[in-house]
Design a protein around this motif. Structure first.
Motif, short mmCIF file in Angstrom:
data_model
loop_
_atom_site.label_atom_id
_atom_site.label_comp_id
_atom_site.label_asym_id
_atom_site.label_seq_id
_atom_site.Cartn_x
_atom_site.Cartn_y
_atom_site.Cartn_z
N PHE A 8 5.52 -23.50 -46.85
CA PHE A 8 4.32 -24.07 -47.57
C PHE A 8 3.30 -23.13 -48.11
CE2 PHE A 8 0.15 -26.04 -47.98
CZ PHE A 8 0.37 -27.03 -49.03
N SER A 9 2.89 -22.14 -47.05
CA SER A 9 2.27 -21.10 -47.31
C SER A 9 2.55 -19.93 -48.27
CB SER A 9 1.64 -20.41 -46.14
OG SER A 9 1.15 -21.22 -45.18
N ILE A 10 4.04 -19.86 -48.12
CA ILE A 10 4.37 -18.90 -49.02
C ILE A 10 4.48 -19.49 -50.38
CG2 ILE A 10 6.57 -17.71 -49.67
CD1 ILE A 10 7.09 -17.54 -46.59
N PHE A 11 4.68 -20.56 -50.58
CA PHE A 11 4.84 -21.19 -52.02
C PHE A 11 3.63 -21.24 -52.63
CE2 PHE A 11 8.86 -23.99 -52.64
CZ PHE A 11 9.70 -23.11 -51.98
N LYS A 12 2.52 -21.83 -51.80
CA LYS A 12 1.08 -21.81 -52.17
C LYS A 12 0.42 -20.49 -52.78
CE LYS A 12 -3.37 -23.35 -50.94
NZ LYS A 12 -4.28 -24.02 -49.64
N ILE A 13 0.64 -19.37 -51.77
CA ILE A 13 0.28 -18.08 -52.20
C ILE A 13 1.06 -17.51 -53.53
CG2 ILE A 13 0.00 -15.53 -51.48
CD1 ILE A 13 -0.53 -16.84 -48.76
N HIS A 14 2.55 -17.66 -53.33
CA HIS A 14 3.19 -17.09 -54.46
C HIS A 14 3.08 -17.50 -55.80
CE1 HIS A 14 6.95 -14.83 -55.87
NE2 HIS A 14 7.25 -16.17 -56.48
N TYR A 15 2.65 -18.84 -55.87
CA TYR A 15 2.39 -19.45 -57.27
C TYR A 15 1.19 -19.01 -57.81
CZ TYR A 15 6.03 -22.76 -56.12
OH TYR A 15 7.49 -23.58 -56.22
N LYS A 16 0.12 -18.80 -56.67
CA LYS A 16 -0.95 -18.38 -57.33
C LYS A 16 -0.89 -16.87 -57.79
CE LYS A 16 -4.35 -21.08 -54.38
NZ LYS A 16 -5.17 -21.03 -53.27
N ILE A 17 -0.23 -16.16 -57.07
CA ILE A 17 -0.18 -14.68 -57.45
C ILE A 17 0.51 -14.42 -58.88
CG2 ILE A 17 0.81 -12.72 -56.91
CD1 ILE A 17 0.31 -13.15 -53.99
N SER A 18 1.82 -15.60 -58.82
CA SER A 18 2.70 -15.14 -59.91
C SER A 18 2.11 -15.68 -61.36
CB SER A 18 3.85 -16.11 -59.72
OG SER A 18 4.85 -15.84 -58.64
N PHE A 19 1.14 -16.82 -61.34
CA PHE A 19 0.63 -17.26 -62.40
C PHE A 19 -0.68 -16.45 -62.89
CE2 PHE A 19 3.11 -20.95 -61.75
CZ PHE A 19 3.62 -21.46 -62.78
N SER A 97 12.31 -17.56 -49.40
CA SER A 97 11.34 -18.53 -49.88
C SER A 97 10.73 -17.95 -51.14
CB SER A 97 10.17 -18.72 -48.63
OG SER A 97 10.74 -19.14 -47.36
N LYS A 98 10.43 -16.93 -51.15
CA LYS A 98 9.83 -16.30 -52.37
C LYS A 98 11.06 -16.73 -53.48
CE LYS A 98 7.28 -12.67 -50.47
NZ LYS A 98 5.62 -12.74 -51.36
N ILE A 99 12.24 -16.34 -53.36
CA ILE A 99 13.41 -16.61 -54.24
C ILE A 99 13.37 -17.96 -54.84
CG2 ILE A 99 15.55 -16.55 -54.81
CD1 ILE A 99 15.73 -13.88 -53.11
N LEU A 100 13.01 -18.86 -53.64
CA LEU A 100 13.31 -20.41 -54.08
C LEU A 100 12.09 -20.71 -54.92
CD1 LEU A 100 14.37 -23.24 -53.43
CD2 LEU A 100 13.17 -23.24 -51.20
N ALA A 101 10.93 -20.23 -54.42
CA ALA A 101 9.73 -20.51 -55.22
C ALA A 101 9.86 -19.99 -56.86
CB ALA A 101 8.57 -19.82 -54.52
N ASN A 102 10.43 -18.77 -57.14
CA ASN A 102 10.43 -18.31 -58.23
C ASN A 102 11.51 -19.24 -58.89
OD1 ASN A 102 9.03 -16.29 -59.41
ND2 ASN A 102 9.77 -14.74 -57.77
N THR A 103 12.79 -19.39 -58.44
CA THR A 103 13.75 -20.37 -59.11
C THR A 103 13.06 -21.79 -59.43
OG1 THR A 103 15.46 -19.32 -57.83
CG2 THR A 103 15.88 -21.32 -58.62
#
Length: 253
Positions: A8-19, A97-103
């Motif tokens: 959950f933390s990886i998803f949350k941070i990853h989405y903020k950074i990506s966008f 997890s990062k790859i899953l979030a991006n996909t």
């Protein structure tokens, strides 16, 4: 439980950074429209299965491949790759997890393609079997994860992941049947495409929207090859991680 919190933390941070990145937003919101328009003119508006689903899958694969290369390279260039690799959460799980979030983010571009094709290009959306269509999306997600995870594993050895990403990105567009039928390719290229799980998941998705039929070999081939890729990536990751820690070659430029 700790892995669910980490996910959950990886998803949350990853989405903020990506966008927060303009290039990433361009890949999500603009590239799907570019693919749809290009294929619309190539097929003169006649091949719905390639205009809608082909461009959607192409956008998905672009983001998945981009994530498999860029995440490792970004961590290395920022000097955090060593720190991430020695946390209490396994390094392999973090990258996966990062790859899953991006996909999963890539399915936004998938939706954009459908909306653009229906409203602007005036292409009718026809899905023969909704249950098989949803199943094909699952197999597509798994195949993208499998290929991206395997390539991410190999990218940990490289200092030029960006170049490797481009060398993998575009051939997959053609040999997996995303943009053009696999049958028009030379025989030796078709043999190579049979070992790619994405080739079978793409075929399964296109068949599920074109005609009613039960689950056939495409689904099983896609799932089996995806699992095989993930297992190969897992064992390679363990070997490469031990080697990098022993030789102290994780970081650096």
């Amino acid at each position: 439980m700790i892995y669910f919190r980490a996910l959950f933390s990886i998803f949350k941070i990853h989405y903020k950074i990506s966008f927060s990145r303009n290039l990433y937003k361009f890949s999500i919101f603009i590239m799907p429209i570019f693919f749809s328009t290009l294929l619309y003119f190539i097929y003169s508006g006649r091949e719905m299965v390639y205009i809608i689903w082909g461009s959607g899958i192409a956008s998905l694969w672009g983001l998945a491949c981009y994530s498999s290369a860029i995440e490792i390279e970004r961590e290395r260039l920022s000097g955090t790759l060593e720190a991430v690799s020695v946390t209490s959460i396994r390094f392999e799980f973090i990258i996966f997890s990062k790859i899953l979030a991006n996909t999963l983010i890539g399915f936004i571009s998938f939706a954009i393609v459908i909306i653009y094709s229906i409203l602007i290009l005036r292409i009718p959306l026809i899905i023969s079997r909704i249950d098989l269509f949803l199943l094909s999306l699952f197999s597509l997600l798994l195949s993208l994860l499998a290929i991206s995870f395997l390539t991410a594993t190999l990218f940990t050895l490289s200092r030029n992941a960006f170049a490797l990403m481009s060398s993998i990105l575009y051939p997959i567009y053609f040999i997996s049947g995303i943009l053009f039928p696999v049958e028009i390719l030379p025989s030796w290229v078709q043999y190579i495409s049979t070992i790619l799980p994405i080739r079978w998941s793409v075929s399964f998705l296109k068949n599920s929207v074109q005609k009613c039929y039960s689950i056939e070999k495409e689904f099983y081939y896609s799932i089996l090859l995806s699992i095989l890729y993930i297992l190969i990536g897992h064992f390679l990751f363990k070997y490469i991680e031990r080697k990098n820690r022993k030789d102290a070659t994780f970081g650096g430029i």
